[in-house]
Design a protein around this motif. Structure first.
Motif, PDB file in Angstrom:
ATOM      1  N   GLN A 199      74.848  25.351  22.668  1.00  0.00           N
ATOM      2  CA  GLN A 199      73.694  25.084  21.790  1.00  0.00           C
ATOM      3  C   GLN A 199      74.036  23.951  20.844  1.00  0.00           C
ATOM      4  O   GLN A 199      73.164  23.284  20.300  1.00  0.00           O
ATOM      5  N   ALA A 200      75.307  23.732  20.641  1.00  0.00           N
ATOM      6  CA  ALA A 200      75.847  22.619  19.845  1.00  0.00           C
ATOM      7  C   ALA A 200      77.363  22.673  20.032  1.00  0.00           C
ATOM      8  O   ALA A 200      77.909  23.735  20.323  1.00  0.00           O
ATOM      9  N   PRO A 201      78.049  21.531  19.850  1.00  0.00           N
ATOM     10  CA  PRO A 201      79.508  21.559  20.028  1.00  0.00           C
ATOM     11  C   PRO A 201      80.237  22.062  18.779  1.00  0.00           C
ATOM     12  O   PRO A 201      81.355  21.648  18.505  1.00  0.00           O
ATOM     13  N   GLN A 202      79.583  22.942  18.025  1.00  0.00           N
ATOM     14  CA  GLN A 202      80.074  23.316  16.696  1.00  0.00           C
ATOM     15  C   GLN A 202      81.551  23.722  16.657  1.00  0.00           C
ATOM     16  O   GLN A 202      82.337  23.169  15.903  1.00  0.00           O
ATOM     17  N   GLN A 203      81.916  24.691  17.506  1.00  0.00           N
ATOM     18  CA  GLN A 203      83.304  25.185  17.402  1.00  0.00           C
ATOM     19  C   GLN A 203      84.290  24.137  17.908  1.00  0.00           C
ATOM     20  O   GLN A 203      85.367  23.980  17.347  1.00  0.00           O
ATOM     21  N   THR A 237      69.389  15.992  22.372  1.00  0.00           N
ATOM     22  CA  THR A 237      70.608  15.252  22.031  1.00  0.00           C
ATOM     23  C   THR A 237      70.827  15.222  20.528  1.00  0.00           C
ATOM     24  O   THR A 237      69.902  14.964  19.767  1.00  0.00           O
ATOM     25  N   GLN A 238      72.046  15.481  20.154  1.00  0.00           N
ATOM     26  CA  GLN A 238      72.419  15.389  18.740  1.00  0.00           C
ATOM     27  C   GLN A 238      73.438  14.273  18.559  1.00  0.00           C
ATOM     28  O   GLN A 238      74.276  14.055  19.431  1.00  0.00           O
ATOM     29  N   ILE A 239      73.361  13.614  17.407  1.00  0.00           N
ATOM     30  CA  ILE A 239      74.506  12.802  16.994  1.00  0.00           C
ATOM     31  C   ILE A 239      75.341  13.755  16.162  1.00  0.00           C
ATOM     32  O   ILE A 239      74.964  14.108  15.043  1.00  0.00           O
ATOM     33  N   ASP A 240      76.419  14.208  16.751  1.00  0.00           N
ATOM     34  CA  ASP A 240      77.198  15.286  16.164  1.00  0.00           C
ATOM     35  C   ASP A 240      78.407  14.685  15.444  1.00  0.00           C
ATOM     36  O   ASP A 240      79.103  13.835  16.008  1.00  0.00           O
ATOM     37  N   ILE A 241      78.619  15.112  14.226  1.00  0.00           N
ATOM     38  CA  ILE A 241      79.638  14.483  13.370  1.00  0.00           C
ATOM     39  C   ILE A 241      80.483  15.559  12.698  1.00  0.00           C
ATOM     40  O   ILE A 241      79.948  16.593  12.287  1.00  0.00           O
ATOM     41  N   HIS A 454      72.250  28.872   8.314  1.00  0.00           N
ATOM     42  CA  HIS A 454      72.636  27.768   9.202  1.00  0.00           C
ATOM     43  C   HIS A 454      73.394  28.338  10.394  1.00  0.00           C
ATOM     44  O   HIS A 454      72.824  28.538  11.436  1.00  0.00           O
ATOM     45  N   HIS A 455      74.676  28.574  10.243  1.00  0.00           N
ATOM     46  CA  HIS A 455      75.460  29.287  11.262  1.00  0.00           C
ATOM     47  C   HIS A 455      76.671  29.904  10.574  1.00  0.00           C
ATOM     48  O   HIS A 455      76.941  29.597   9.405  1.00  0.00           O
ATOM     49  N   PRO A 456      77.398  30.772  11.261  1.00  0.00           N
ATOM     50  CA  PRO A 456      78.430  31.566  10.570  1.00  0.00           C
ATOM     51  C   PRO A 456      79.622  30.754  10.064  1.00  0.00           C
ATOM     52  O   PRO A 456      80.489  31.311   9.403  1.00  0.00           O
ATOM     53  N   ILE A 495      79.612  21.986   4.795  1.00  0.00           N
ATOM     54  CA  ILE A 495      81.061  22.072   4.670  1.00  0.00           C
ATOM     55  C   ILE A 495      81.409  23.437   5.270  1.00  0.00           C
ATOM     56  O   ILE A 495      80.648  24.400   5.120  1.00  0.00           O
ATOM     57  N   ARG A 496      82.520  23.486   5.995  1.00  0.00           N
ATOM     58  CA  ARG A 496      82.812  24.696   6.772  1.00  0.00           C
ATOM     59  C   ARG A 496      83.833  25.585   6.089  1.00  0.00           C
ATOM     60  O   ARG A 496      84.624  25.134   5.243  1.00  0.00           O
ATOM     61  N   ILE A 497      83.865  26.803   6.568  1.00  0.00           N
ATOM     62  CA  ILE A 497      84.957  27.703   6.220  1.00  0.00           C
ATOM     63  C   ILE A 497      86.169  27.208   7.017  1.00  0.00           C
ATOM     64  O   ILE A 497      86.041  26.918   8.214  1.00  0.00           O
ATOM     65  N   GLY A 536      83.988  19.319   7.234  1.00  0.00           N
ATOM     66  CA  GLY A 536      82.549  19.528   7.215  1.00  0.00           C
ATOM     67  C   GLY A 536      81.874  18.476   8.071  1.00  0.00           C
ATOM     68  O   GLY A 536      82.519  17.527   8.531  1.00  0.00           O
ATOM     69  N   GLY A 537      80.605  18.645   8.295  1.00  0.00           N
ATOM     70  CA  GLY A 537      79.918  17.673   9.141  1.00  0.00           C
ATOM     71  C   GLY A 537      78.433  17.919   9.185  1.00  0.00           C
ATOM     72  O   GLY A 537      77.872  18.594   8.303  1.00  0.00           O
ATOM     73  N   LEU A 538      77.854  17.414  10.241  1.00  0.00           N
ATOM     74  CA  LEU A 538      76.397  17.516  10.356  1.00  0.00           C
ATOM     75  C   LEU A 538      75.998  17.058  11.752  1.00  0.00           C
ATOM     76  O   LEU A 538      76.773  16.389  12.437  1.00  0.00           O
TER      77      LEU A 538
HETATM   78  N1  ASP Z   1      75.932  22.590  14.769  1.00  0.00           N
HETATM   79  C1  ASP Z   1      74.920  22.484  13.775  1.00  0.00           C
HETATM   80  C2  ASP Z   1      73.546  22.469  14.448  1.00  0.00           C
HETATM   81  O1  ASP Z   1      73.429  22.215  15.628  1.00  0.00           O
HETATM   82  C3  ASP Z   1      75.034  21.245  12.938  1.00  0.00           C
HETATM   83  C4  ASP Z   1      76.233  21.277  12.069  1.00  0.00           C
HETATM   84  O2  ASP Z   1      76.400  22.224  11.295  1.00  0.00           O
HETATM   85  O3  ASP Z   1      76.989  20.305  12.124  1.00  0.00           O
HETATM   86  O4  ASP Z   1      72.554  22.684  13.794  1.00  0.00           O
END
Ligand code: ASP
Length: 602
Positions: A199-203, A237-241, A454-456, A495-497, A536-538
């Motif tokens: 769903q996103a490359p978060q991890q 598509t996301q610009i993942d940072i 947002h997410h965990p 910003i992440r844990i 952290g990111g976005l």
């Molecule tokens: N992974 C998050 C999302 O897809 C974005 C992020 O927290 O960087 O919404």
């Protein structure tokens, strides 16, 4: 550019300064016209069009053959550039003052009659999607695809300059808790096991920070099995940072610069920076939305103090119960029709209004039209008129109840009325803003549990960790931020844990048991024990940004091969049935039974 064997120029290159030269062009016959026996065509390639004329006195043989040319035939033409006769210039065409007098004509491929005209706007979406490769030949679509390329290239260049490294992460991965349904892929080598599409490359991106990469980005394809809307697709598509050793105040200016470079590349506009920021609380209070469209007013107004001693039972009960009474003034909406009002009521109920209809006051021809008006005292009437700036032609909507429902319903009404009135039709403003200080958690009545807003992996604000410890979950704010443009969420992050203990605690609050944490998240909980830097990111929604830069209202218009609103690709007929044999290899058996067709009634 490297020279080309098929042509010397593209179809938008030739001007009067080229007159007298012999050139070779290749492309599609955009339109063939017979002017008294002489054939003219507009030859088209992706850059533009050039007129070609086949004069019998120049070459009788090719003039004869030119009569066979049909729209969309693919041809190569060599000829001499001449000035067009006075009065026959085409001002709408960049090449409109010259034409090519053909001396050779090579048919590269004949075309059948197309299923639709390329030069007309098409309303039949299904036909467009079935023949998407033809739809994409149309100028508007070519422009959109190129705009998308331009803004993606600008993003890549900007991030490269800022020291970000592009890394690809797996598509066959594990379920990710981003809040949507996963697409699953059966794993042949592991019977009864499944990959999930990300769903996103978060991890992965967080693990790249643990890996010491410090600055990562990816133009990442993401997959969410959700119901579709104009700005949603099952794959997008996301610009993942992601970056290490950063705070919110590092990410925000970085992303502002990124967006500015993308809008400059796509639209040629300079976005004023820095962008304004608004807290989540403020956004909800004023606009009833966490992605407020600030291009127009009609802000939500609190009226609790005006009705503190009201005799009007409904408001009184709400206020005594800790609720709130708020309103919006939709200026000039007294023209509202019954149909529109029904639609607004329907939307309000969907947004949580517990009664069937919105309360309102309409001031038309000096008359207050509303069942409410009678129940207000004279003081209340005066105070409401003043506070809401109620004037001739206005409609004020009121909602009373719990804060979240009240602001959400008014926010939805505000947007819907603006759309009904075409308020923003010619509005060219680009109102960017950041929404910050989101709540970390929300209580889901459906699941009867706390869920991540947002997410965990989102970090609670340092000053709110005590609230988390005390179990006061609803009050904890997150180090999270969303960037918004004209009511669209362009992206969001946090910003992440980065500490294993805090992450485990967060999972527990979300109802993930220690056993489940071990099964699903041991990789990340363990990684955080081996020296994880603060990070952290976005992620920005590239499709949505491309849509807004291109002035479109659906992301389908900026995706080369999108799915329709039933998540199908009509061109390739996907998704499709698969062989029984293929399923057997995967140990899969379908239990799906198509509904039997109803017998026609006698
Ligand atoms: N992974 C998050 C999302 O897809 C974005 C992020 O927290 O960087 O919404």
């Amino acid at each position: 550019m490297i020279p080309n064997f098929y042509r010397t120029h593209h179809c938008n290159a030739l001007r009067e300064e080229h007159i007298g030269q012999t050139v070779t062009l290749a492309g599609w016959v955009n339109s063939a016209r017979d002017h008294g026996g002489v054939i003219f065509i507009d030859l088209r390639d992706r850059e533009g069009m050039t007129q070609v004329v086949f004069r019998p006195e120049e070459d009788a043989e090719i003039a004869t053959r030119s009569h066979e040319l049909r729209d969309e035939d693919v041809v190569q033409i060599t000829g001499r550039i001449e000035k067009r006769l006075a009065g026959t210039e085409n001002k709408n065409l960049a090449t409109g003052t010259i034409e090519i007098v053909a001396v050779t004509l090579t048919m590269l491929n004949k075309a059948d009659v197309l299923p639709f005209h390329l030069d007309r706007e098409m309303s039949n979406e299904d036909l467009r999607m079935k023949y998407r490769y033809l739809d994409l030949r149309r100028e508007r679509m070519t422009r959109n695809i190129r705009t998308r390329h331009k803004i993606t290239t600008a993003a890549r260049n900007y991030l490269d300059t800022e020291g970000f490294i592009e890394v690809e992460t797996p598509i066959l991965s594990n379920p990710t808790p981003e809040g949507a349904r996963d697409f699953l892929v059966p794993a042949r080598m592991h019977p009864a096991h499944f990959y999930a599409l990300p769903q996103a490359p978060q991890q992965y991106k967080q693990l790249l920070m643990v890996a010491g990469l410090e600055r990562y980005f990816q133009i990442a394809r993401c997959f969410r099995d959700e119901d579709l809307r104009a700005d949603r697709q099952p794959e997008f598509t996301q610009i993942d940072i992601e970056a290490s050793f950063v705070k919110q105040d590092d990410i925000i200016p970085l992303v502002e610069g990124l967006l500015a470079s993308m809008f400059k590349a796509g639209q040629g506009v300079d976005i004023p920076l820095p962008m304004p920021r608004m807290t989540y609380q403020d956004a909800m209070d004023r606009y009833g939305s966490d992605k407020p469209d600030t291009r127009f007013g009609w802000e939500i107004t609190k009226l609790d103090d005006l009705f503190a001693n009201t005799g009007f039972k409904i408001f009184k009960n709400v206020l005594e119960g800790g609720g709130t009474v708020r309103g919006i003034n939709c200026k000039g909406f007294a023209t509202v029709t019954t149909g529109q009002m029904n639609r607004l009521n329907e939307l309000a109920v969907q947004a949580g209004l517990p009664v069937k209809a919105l309360a309102f006051i309409k001031l038309e021809n000096g008359e207050y039209k509303s069942p409410l008006w009678k129940v207000f005292s004279d003081d209340e009437k005066k105070a409401v008129t003043e506070r809401m700036d109620l004037q001739e032609g206005d409609v004020v909507f009121f909602v009373a109840g719990a804060w979240e429902m009240v602001t959400t319903v008014l926010g939805r009404t505000r947007l819907e009325v603006a759309s009904m009135m075409d308020l923003l039709k010619d509005n060219k403003a680009l109102n960017f803003l950041w929404v910050v200080d989101f709540p970390l958690l929300a209580f889901s009545a459906e699941d009867q549990s706390w869920v991540a807003v947002h997410h965990p992996f989102t970090r609670p604000k340092a000053e709110d960790v005590a609230l988390l410890d005390a179990g006061n979950y609803g009050k904890v704010r997150a180090e999270a931020y969303d960037v918004v443009l004209n009511g669209y969420e362009l992206g969001g992050g946090s910003i992440r844990i980065h500490e294993s203990d805090l992450q485990a605690k967060m999972f527990s609050v979300l109802g993930v048991t220690p056993e489940e944490q071990q099964i699903k998240f041991s990789h990340i909980l363990e990684a955080f024990k081996f020296g994880a830097p603060p990070h952290g990111g976005l992620a920005l929604g590239l499709d949505r940004i491309a849509m807004l830069v291109s002035g479109e209202t659906s992301i389908r218009e900026v995706i080369a091969f999108p799915k329709n609103n039933k998540a199908s690709d009509l061109m390739t007929d996907s998704p499709t049935n698969v062989d029984f044999k293929q399923l057997r290899e995967l140990y899969i058996q379908s239990t799906f039974k198509p509904k039997e067709k109803e017998e026609p009634k006698a």
